[in-house]
Design an enzyme around this catalytic site. Structure first.
Site, short mmCIF file in Angstrom:
data_model
loop_
_atom_site.label_atom_id
_atom_site.label_comp_id
_atom_site.label_asym_id
_atom_site.label_seq_id
_atom_site.Cartn_x
_atom_site.Cartn_y
_atom_site.Cartn_z
N HIS A 115 0.67 -1.09 -0.18
CA HIS A 115 0.14 -0.07 0.16
C HIS A 115 0.72 1.44 0.10
CE1 HIS A 115 -3.66 -2.65 1.32
NE2 HIS A 115 -2.67 -3.30 2.33
C1 BDR Z 1 -2.48 0.52 5.50
O1 BDR Z 1 -2.63 0.35 6.97
C2 BDR Z 1 -1.25 -0.34 7.25
O2 BDR Z 1 -1.60 -1.60 8.04
C3 BDR Z 1 -0.30 -0.27 6.33
O3 BDR Z 1 0.76 0.06 6.50
C4 BDR Z 1 -0.79 0.75 5.32
O4 BDR Z 1 -0.69 1.91 5.65
C5 BDR Z 1 -3.17 0.01 4.75
O5 BDR Z 1 -4.50 -0.12 5.02
#
Ligand code: BDR
Ligand code: CA
Length: 321
Positions: A249
């Site tokens: 992400h």
């Molecule tokens: C986001 O949530 C976190 O767990 C990850 O680092 C990312 O920023 C994805 O939903």
């Protein structure tokens, strides 16, 4: 000229990958990296930024600052089932053949000043030039808005990984983790008037970093670090997401600053639901081709990505590193 950014992160696994990509991209000048509570406790998040910088061994280390230890209003939630108890997939406990820790705590200390002060100082000193990249809960950024709304209003852009539209979330049926973890902060940031570019799950879940790609480059250098920190998340993803690998992400926000043409966007008015057992953290926007609710847009939302091109960039700059 390289684009100056402040990178605000709750340093779990994909956050560390975003740091690697940012530090390895000549188009970006990382002015400072700040930690916020989210995936893990803020002290771990701070230590993980420092460990990640140790693994990268950059010529110039940006200052690192510790930020908010808890959300503005809600009780903290964490995501250690995704990122491991140490936030780096168990890498803290790895040892070399001689028994020494592979990734020991860094010798470099964090800055004395709190993240909020460091962020505001960078913004004021660089006079409209700073891009804020927020890849964790928005607590630190919201605190900056509360402390100096004019300064935040003057930033070039705020780039956020967060939210999900018209499909289930990853932490509740309707919410994405970063927004869910501090919806009150998110509501403040989306109301702050600065230009916001948003990377929701709709786009970040179009890219899978495969085990094969990671293993191909996993024997030395930064490729080895990536292999060592991603194994736990790959296991988690195999159960719930994509058996081939994991979503990265946060790294997409950095790729956007390197090559905006990777993404397709839509302008929209994003509102954040701050309450409700089921609805807290929901991000709402009318993304129909012919929107019926035409509130003034407050964000540009990335909805599509050229995944192979992103992965080629990531492989070239991080995995081969
Ligand atoms: C986001 O949530 C976190 O767990 C990850 O680092 C990312 O920023 C994805 O939903
Ligand atoms: Ca994150």
């Amino acid at each position: 000229m390289a684009r100056p950014i402040v990178l605000d992160t709750d340093t779990g696994v994909d956050d560390a990958l975003a740091i690697c990509l940012a530090m390895r991209s000549h188009e970006i000048d990382v002015a400072c990296i700040t930690a916020v509570s989210g995936n893990i406790d803020v002290d771990y998040a701070t230590a993980n930024i420092l460990r990640t910088l140790d693994a990268i061994e950059p010529n110039r280390r940006p200052p690192v600052a510790r930020g908010a230890g808890r959300p503005l209003v809600r009780e903290p939630v964490c995501a250690d089932e995704v990122h491991g108890g140490d936030g780096l997939g168990g890498a803290h406990a790895l040892t070399d053949d001689d028994g020494r820790p592979t990734y020991p705590p860094s010798d470099v200390p964090p800055a004395q000043d709190a993240a909020q002060d460091v962020i505001l100082r960078e913004i004021r000193e660089r006079d409209g030039d700073i891009t804020l990249v927020a890849v964790g809960p928005l607590t630190n950024i919201a605190r900056c808005v509360q402390a100096d709304p004019a300064a935040i209003g003057s930033v070039r852009e705020i780039v956020v990984m967060g939210g999900v539209f018209d499909r289930p979330g990853n932490v509740s049926i309707c919410a994405e983790f970063n927004i869910y973890a501090d919806p009150h902060a998110a509501a403040i940031v989306f109301d702050c008037g600065a230009p916001i570019t948003l990377f929701p799950l709709n786009v970040t879940e179009q890219v899978t970093l495969t085990r094969d790609a990671v293993n191909r480059h996993g024997n030395d250098g930064l490729g080895r670090f990536v292999r060592d920190i991603t194994g736990h998340t790959m296991e988690f993803a195999a159960q719930y997401e994509d058996a081939q690998g994991m979503y990265v992400h946060d790294a997409l926000t950095i790729a956007y600053l390197v090559d905006e043409g990777l993404f397709g966007f839509r302008d929209a008015c994003v509102t954040i639901e701050t309450s409700g057992d089921i609805s807290a953290g929901l991000t709402a926007a009318d993304l129909r081709d012919r929107p019926r609710f035409k509130d003034t847009p407050n964000a540009r939302i990335a909805l599509s990505v050229d995944a192979p091109r992103f992965l080629a960039l990531f492989e070239d700059r991080v995995l081969r590193g």
